[in-house]
Design an enzyme around this catalytic site. Structure first.
Site, PDB file in Angstrom:
ATOM      1  N   ASP A   1       0.872  -1.179   0.000  1.00 31.04           N
ATOM      2  CA  ASP A   1       0.000   0.000   0.000  1.00 31.04           C
ATOM      3  C   ASP A   1       0.908   1.227   0.000  1.00 31.04           C
ATOM      4  O   ASP A   1       2.058   1.158   0.428  1.00 31.04           O
ATOM      5  CB  ASP A   1      -0.919  -0.024   1.226  1.00 31.04           C
ATOM      6  CG  ASP A   1      -2.158   0.831   1.005  1.00 31.04           C
ATOM      7  OD1 ASP A   1      -2.240   1.493  -0.055  1.00 31.04           O
ATOM      8  OD2 ASP A   1      -3.026   0.856   1.880  1.00 31.04           O
TER       9      ASP A   1
ATOM     10  N   CYS B   1      -7.285 -21.426  21.287  1.00 30.57           N
ATOM     11  CA  CYS B   1      -8.492 -21.668  22.080  1.00 30.57           C
ATOM     12  C   CYS B   1      -8.477 -23.063  22.720  1.00 30.57           C
ATOM     13  O   CYS B   1      -9.195 -23.302  23.693  1.00 30.57           O
ATOM     14  CB  CYS B   1      -9.731 -21.496  21.214  1.00 30.57           C
ATOM     15  SG  CYS B   1      -9.847 -19.840  20.538  1.00 30.57           S
TER      16      CYS B   1
ATOM     17  N   CYS C   1      -9.102 -23.736  17.624  1.00 30.01           N
ATOM     18  CA  CYS C   1      -7.771 -23.455  17.098  1.00 30.01           C
ATOM     19  C   CYS C   1      -6.756 -23.704  18.226  1.00 30.01           C
ATOM     20  O   CYS C   1      -7.146 -23.835  19.391  1.00 30.01           O
ATOM     21  CB  CYS C   1      -7.703 -22.023  16.570  1.00 30.01           C
ATOM     22  SG  CYS C   1      -7.453 -20.767  17.836  1.00 30.01           S
TER      23      CYS C   1
HETATM   24 ZN   LIG Z   1      -9.546 -19.935  18.317  1.00 34.68          ZN
END
Ligand SMILES: [Zn+2]
Length: 530
Positions: free
Chosen positions: A86, A291, A288
């Site tokens: 960018d 978690c 994941c």
């Molecule tokens: Zn997660």
């Protein structure tokens, strides 16, 4: 080839974009990384499957100019795959000006070896008056003209198609401005297209997305797609699982955002249906590695930096998962069903569904034949492009050969209907010249073509018959047009509860002899019609 399309559904496509540092599959989320201080390493991004990243050439120019020119952006950020840069447009939006000329930025982006450079633009943002927005569009176009001079001056690869705007294989981004002023968007897109850009980016949508204004966002994408239907389109600043599926369905191919880290810094946890505040959560609705390792309390108890890094990693897993889900739905030809599921996550997304339901361009890139059956749940599904294509075919390309007696019978999901004993009994009892099944979603299905897609490749909820007739406007339109084109003398209608309610909305020509029988009565009298 720069952009190859492998598979489409609605206006979504699974494609491959090829840059000087390799190819990557689209739709793709392109994570923003800071060119100097990175909380999440580009290697981690690569291990998750983010094959392209974006960094800021303007910040690199300000903080690391000499080193970047000497070693190239890939060495500076330690990433060997495609890098988009960018150019400071976002800083222009924030601060008004960046004090660097478009040609200086263009030369810098070429010098550091950007794969997908962005010219220094002047983003319109959202909410500007028309004359001011127009002046920003004109300024962006004039900046781009300066950029093009630099590209042409640097051209050193004669193998590149002269029609492509590139000096050495890099893919320049045509930044489309105009925001909610759609005629400016159209103007901006068509000017850039004529300049030879092969890749485009829709600027200024961040405020639209932050304010959940998905209906205007949808119209902005549509305007761009009608002007540039085939070339790849990037959507700046889209980094949320709520936004991405809709934008993909409307035809955007790539997205970039720093949301994963910005949200993490603010203790915000992304999940498929929205965002939660970490300190208000009791459970992690995700498996994941982050978690799975932490409980909510344990993550909250971590020091700030550890917490941010782990929340950012979780957010990235969610974004990666969202892209994978969308791609699978494209392959399965069921993206419509997915964006309807998503629409249940936020009322403004449902508003967008009602905005896009009549976007005709979605029909053109939806395959005419699909492997899997489609699921039909509620009145909004009458607008599925597959059904619109079927009805369009029925009106434009179908004419009944014999037109004495038409018999209408409720679609009971008997496939194929023309081999059933009910069909045989109908022929014996009524001697019709044409039998059509009727179905709230399709309208009419002539039995002789009832095994073509999607007439026999669908599963619909019987509950659909309980809705108010006004909900099925497409049925009424199709029915009335069909009777105008095909001139029947007699019509038998075996009317179920849906058709009985529908009858007062249907226009039967005066000369037609209409004979209505009750579906429940004839089926209770004899089981041959069940
Ligand atoms: Zn997660």
């Amino acid at each position: 080839m720069l952009f190859e399309v492998k598979c489409t559904d609605l206006a979504a496509r699974i494609g491959k974009l090829t840059t000087p540092h390799g190819s990557f599959e689209t739709p793709s989320f392109i994570p923003v990384i800071h060119p100097v201080k990175q909380q999440i390493s580009p290697n981690f991004l690569k291990s998750l499957g983010f094959d392209c990243i974006i960094t800021n050439a303007y910040i690199t120019f300000k903080k690391n100019e000499e080193k970047a020119r000497k070693y190239g952006i890939h060495n500076i950020v330690n990433f060997d795959g495609p890098i988009m840069t960018d150019s400071g447009g976002y800083q222009v939006l924030e601060y008004g000006s960046v004090g660097v000329s478009p040609s200086t930025m263009a030369q810098f982006e070429l010098d550091i070896g950007s794969d997908i450079p962005v010219p220094l633009d002047k983003p319109t943002g959202y909410g500007l008056s028309y004359p001011i927005a127009k002046s920003y569009v004109d300024e962006t176009i004039s900046n781009i003209k300066e950029t093009i001079k630099i590209i042409k001056k640097n051209k050193n690869n004669s193998d590149i198609d002269p029609a492509y705007l590139s000096s050495n294989g890099e893919i320049w981004t045509g930044t489309i401005q105009g925001a909610e002023h759609f005629d400016l968007v159209k103007y901006s897109a068509s000017v850039l297209d004529k300049m030879g850009f092969q890749f485009f980016a829709i600027g200024s949508p961040v405020e639209l997305m932050e304010s959940y204004n998905f209906s205007i966002l949808s119209q902005l994408i549509k305007t761009t797609k009608l002007t540039i239907p085939n070339k790849p389109i990037h959507l700046f600043g889209a980094g949320h699982p709520l936004t991405i599926p809709l934008a993909v369905a409307l035809g955007c191919d790539t997205f970039d955002s720093a949301s994963y880290i910005l949200y993490a810094k603010d203790n915000r946890y992304m999940y498929s249906h929205g965002t939660l505040r970490l300190d208000e959560m009791s459970y992690f609705p995700c498996c994941c590695p982050v978690c799975s390792y932490y409980t909510v309390k344990e993550l909250l108890d971590e020091d700030r930096e550890t917490r941010i890094t782990n929340l950012a990693k979780h957010n990235l897993f969610i974004l990666k998962q969202e892209i994978s889900i969308v791609k699978q739905y494209i392959y399965d030809g069921r993206l419509w069903e997915y964006i309807l599921q998503k629409a249940r996550s936020h009322p403004k997304l449902m508003d967008a569904i009602y905005t896009i339901k009549n976007f005709e361009y979605l029909q053109n890139s939806t395959p005419l034949f699909k492997q899997k059956a489609i699921y039909l749940f509620e009145p909004v599904d009458q607008y599925r492009p597959e059904l619109k294509n079927f009805r369009r075919m029925l009106i434009n390309n179908y004419k009944s050969f014999y037109s004495d007696v038409l018999l209408l019978y409720p679609d009971q999901s008997i496939r194929p209907f023309y081999l059933s004993s009910i069909f045989k009994n109908l022929i014996d009892n009524y001697s019709p010249s044409l039998v059509c099944l009727y179905n709230p979603f399709f309208g009419l299905i002539p039995v002789e073509i009832s095994d073509i897609y999607p007439a026999s490749h669908n599963v619909f909820s019987n509950h659909s018959r309980d809705f108010e007739v006004g909900d099925y406007g497409e049925f009424i339109k199709l029915f009335n047009s069909f009777l105008k084109i095909n001139h029947f003398k007699t019509i038998y209608i075996i009317a179920d509860s849906f058709m009985e309610k529908m009858l007062s909305f249907l226009q039967f020509p005066d000369e037609i002899e209409l004979k209505i029988e009750n579906f429940v009565e004839i089926t209770t009298k004899s089981d041959q019609f069940l």
